[in-house]
Motif scaffolding. Structure first.
Motif, PDB file in Angstrom:
ATOM      1  N   LYS A  17       0.844  -1.203   0.000  1.00  0.00           N
ATOM      2  CA  LYS A  17       0.000   0.000   0.000  1.00  0.00           C
ATOM      3  C   LYS A  17       0.877   1.250   0.000  1.00  0.00           C
ATOM      4  N   ALA A  18       1.935   1.237   0.786  1.00  0.00           N
ATOM      5  CA  ALA A  18       2.853   2.375   0.839  1.00  0.00           C
ATOM      6  C   ALA A  18       3.474   2.633  -0.529  1.00  0.00           C
ATOM      7  N   MET A  19       3.870   1.576  -1.199  1.00  0.00           N
ATOM      8  CA  MET A  19       4.492   1.720  -2.523  1.00  0.00           C
ATOM      9  C   MET A  19       3.515   2.347  -3.520  1.00  0.00           C
ATOM     10  N   LYS A  26       4.601  10.503  -6.539  1.00  0.00           N
ATOM     11  CA  LYS A  26       5.849  10.880  -7.194  1.00  0.00           C
ATOM     12  C   LYS A  26       6.338   9.789  -8.136  1.00  0.00           C
ATOM     13  N   ASN A  27       7.335  10.135  -8.897  1.00  0.00           N
ATOM     14  CA  ASN A  27       7.896   9.242  -9.884  1.00  0.00           C
ATOM     15  C   ASN A  27       8.547   8.023  -9.203  1.00  0.00           C
ATOM     16  N   PHE A  28       8.393   6.856  -9.800  1.00  0.00           N
ATOM     17  CA  PHE A  28       8.962   5.631  -9.254  1.00  0.00           C
ATOM     18  C   PHE A  28      10.460   5.772  -8.990  1.00  0.00           C
ATOM     19  N   ASP A  29      11.182   6.393  -9.908  1.00  0.00           N
ATOM     20  CA  ASP A  29      12.634   6.548  -9.757  1.00  0.00           C
ATOM     21  C   ASP A  29      13.002   7.370  -8.524  1.00  0.00           C
ATOM     22  N   ASP A  30      12.099   8.223  -8.087  1.00  0.00           N
ATOM     23  CA  ASP A  30      12.370   9.081  -6.930  1.00  0.00           C
ATOM     24  C   ASP A  30      11.997   8.435  -5.595  1.00  0.00           C
ATOM     25  N   ILE A  31      11.375   7.280  -5.641  1.00  0.00           N
ATOM     26  CA  ILE A  31      10.967   6.586  -4.413  1.00  0.00           C
ATOM     27  C   ILE A  31      12.138   5.780  -3.882  1.00  0.00           C
ATOM     28  N   THR A  32      12.411   5.934  -2.604  1.00  0.00           N
ATOM     29  CA  THR A  32      13.495   5.178  -1.966  1.00  0.00           C
ATOM     30  C   THR A  32      12.904   4.127  -1.026  1.00  0.00           C
ATOM     31  N   ILE A  33      13.725   3.180  -0.671  1.00  0.00           N
ATOM     32  CA  ILE A  33      13.305   2.174   0.308  1.00  0.00           C
ATOM     33  C   ILE A  33      12.941   2.866   1.621  1.00  0.00           C
ATOM     34  N   GLN A  34      13.687   3.914   1.967  1.00  0.00           N
ATOM     35  CA  GLN A  34      13.385   4.642   3.201  1.00  0.00           C
ATOM     36  C   GLN A  34      12.007   5.295   3.131  1.00  0.00           C
ATOM     37  N   ASN A  35      11.629   5.830   1.957  1.00  0.00           N
ATOM     38  CA  ASN A  35      10.281   6.390   1.783  1.00  0.00           C
ATOM     39  C   ASN A  35       9.225   5.329   2.074  1.00  0.00           C
ATOM     40  N   ILE A  36       9.458   4.143   1.531  1.00  0.00           N
ATOM     41  CA  ILE A  36       8.501   3.038   1.709  1.00  0.00           C
ATOM     42  C   ILE A  36       8.437   2.647   3.182  1.00  0.00           C
ATOM     43  N   CYS A  37       9.605   2.551   3.819  1.00  0.00           N
ATOM     44  CA  CYS A  37       9.669   2.216   5.253  1.00  0.00           C
ATOM     45  C   CYS A  37       8.879   3.221   6.083  1.00  0.00           C
ATOM     46  N   ASP A  38       9.120   4.483   5.826  1.00  0.00           N
ATOM     47  CA  ASP A  38       8.447   5.532   6.596  1.00  0.00           C
ATOM     48  C   ASP A  38       6.937   5.462   6.406  1.00  0.00           C
ATOM     49  N   ARG A  39       6.490   5.279   5.172  1.00  0.00           N
ATOM     50  CA  ARG A  39       5.052   5.249   4.890  1.00  0.00           C
ATOM     51  C   ARG A  39       4.402   4.001   5.478  1.00  0.00           C
ATOM     52  N   ALA A  40       5.090   2.869   5.395  1.00  0.00           N
ATOM     53  CA  ALA A  40       4.522   1.602   5.885  1.00  0.00           C
ATOM     54  C   ALA A  40       4.748   1.404   7.381  1.00  0.00           C
ATOM     55  N   ASN A  41       5.580   2.260   7.974  1.00  0.00           N
ATOM     56  CA  ASN A  41       5.917   2.161   9.387  1.00  0.00           C
ATOM     57  C   ASN A  41       6.596   0.829   9.719  1.00  0.00           C
ATOM     58  N   ASN A  43      10.761  -1.177   9.403  1.00  0.00           N
ATOM     59  CA  ASN A  43      12.176  -0.856   9.225  1.00  0.00           C
ATOM     60  C   ASN A  43      12.698  -1.461   7.920  1.00  0.00           C
ATOM     61  N   ARG A  44      13.872  -1.016   7.507  1.00  0.00           N
ATOM     62  CA  ARG A  44      14.455  -1.451   6.233  1.00  0.00           C
ATOM     63  C   ARG A  44      14.632  -2.967   6.171  1.00  0.00           C
ATOM     64  N   GLY A  45      15.038  -3.534   7.278  1.00  0.00           N
ATOM     65  CA  GLY A  45      15.243  -4.990   7.316  1.00  0.00           C
ATOM     66  C   GLY A  45      13.972  -5.755   6.995  1.00  0.00           C
ATOM     67  N   THR A  46      12.841  -5.225   7.409  1.00  0.00           N
ATOM     68  CA  THR A  46      11.560  -5.886   7.136  1.00  0.00           C
ATOM     69  C   THR A  46      11.279  -5.904   5.636  1.00  0.00           C
ATOM     70  N   ILE A  47      11.541  -4.787   4.991  1.00  0.00           N
ATOM     71  CA  ILE A  47      11.319  -4.745   3.540  1.00  0.00           C
ATOM     72  C   ILE A  47      12.260  -5.716   2.841  1.00  0.00           C
ATOM     73  N   TYR A  48      13.538  -5.687   3.231  1.00  0.00           N
ATOM     74  CA  TYR A  48      14.504  -6.577   2.584  1.00  0.00           C
ATOM     75  C   TYR A  48      14.287  -8.046   2.941  1.00  0.00           C
ATOM     76  N   PHE A  49      13.587  -8.304   4.026  1.00  0.00           N
ATOM     77  CA  PHE A  49      13.237  -9.682   4.368  1.00  0.00           C
ATOM     78  C   PHE A  49      12.226 -10.238   3.356  1.00  0.00           C
ATOM     79  N   HIS A  50      11.321  -9.368   2.894  1.00  0.00           N
ATOM     80  CA  HIS A  50      10.251  -9.797   1.989  1.00  0.00           C
ATOM     81  C   HIS A  50      10.546  -9.543   0.511  1.00  0.00           C
ATOM     82  N   TYR A  51      11.369  -8.524   0.216  1.00  0.00           N
ATOM     83  CA  TYR A  51      11.609  -8.122  -1.175  1.00  0.00           C
ATOM     84  C   TYR A  51      13.077  -7.794  -1.381  1.00  0.00           C
TER      85      TYR A  51
END
Length: 181
Positions: A17-19, A26-41, A43-51
């Protein structure tokens, strides 16, 4: 098959949903993993665990919707055009943010072509070349016409904020599809 923990599903849903929300802003190229982390609440490790990365995340989101449409097609495509089209337009309406973002986003142009290929494949079994008015038409031309028209109408419907309810769109698009095949 083992059952997936609901917490994992909730986390994955929040990340997806955050993505999509970020892509609508904003443009896909401008989206960072940190943006996704912040929006989804999360941490980075959680995102990298799944994707693996944001590209893998987007691929999985797209494939999830294409697979769901494919499963719907297995039973809905047995219906007449209008009823089947209603099933799909209701799905597009429920998933408005995803489809409006993917069809309008410059960061995911491959979605439109992937979606078009899905539709062409789905329409393949529906084309009736035995009709007199279709007898001298190429199956590929008919399929490209139907798929492109469907994507174009859907894109128009979504980018204009769904000006008609799904049942009206199903009635009209179903009638046009019925005439085409």
């Amino acid at each position: 098959m083992s059952k997936v923990d609901r917490r994992i599903l909730k986390t994955q849903d929040a990340i997806k949903k955050a993505m999509i929300e970020l892509m609508s802003e904003k443009n896909f190229d401008d989206i960072t993993i940190q943006n996704i982390c912040d929006r989804a609440n999360v941490n980075r490790g959680t995102i990298y665990f799944h994707y693996q990365d944001k590209f893998d995340l987007l691929d999985k989101i797209i494939e999830s919707h294409i697979n769901e449409l494919g499963e719907m097609c297995e039973w809905a495509c047995e219906m007449d055009w209008k009823d089947a089209t209603l099933v799909f337009f209701e799905y597009f309406g429920r998933n408005y943010l995803f489809f409006s973002t993917m069809l309008a986003s410059k960061g995911a142009p491959f979605f439109r072509s992937r979606f078009l290929q899905f539709l062409i494949q789905a329409f393949k079994d529906e084309v009736d070349l035995t009709k007199e008015e279709s007898s001298n038409l190429s199956e590929q031309v008919i399929l490209q016409f139907m798929g492109t028209a469907y994507v174009g109408v859907l894109e128009w419907w979504l980018t204009n904020g769904m000006p008609y309810p799904p049942h009206v769109m199903a009635e009209q698009v179903g009638t046009l599809l019925d005439r085409s095949v």
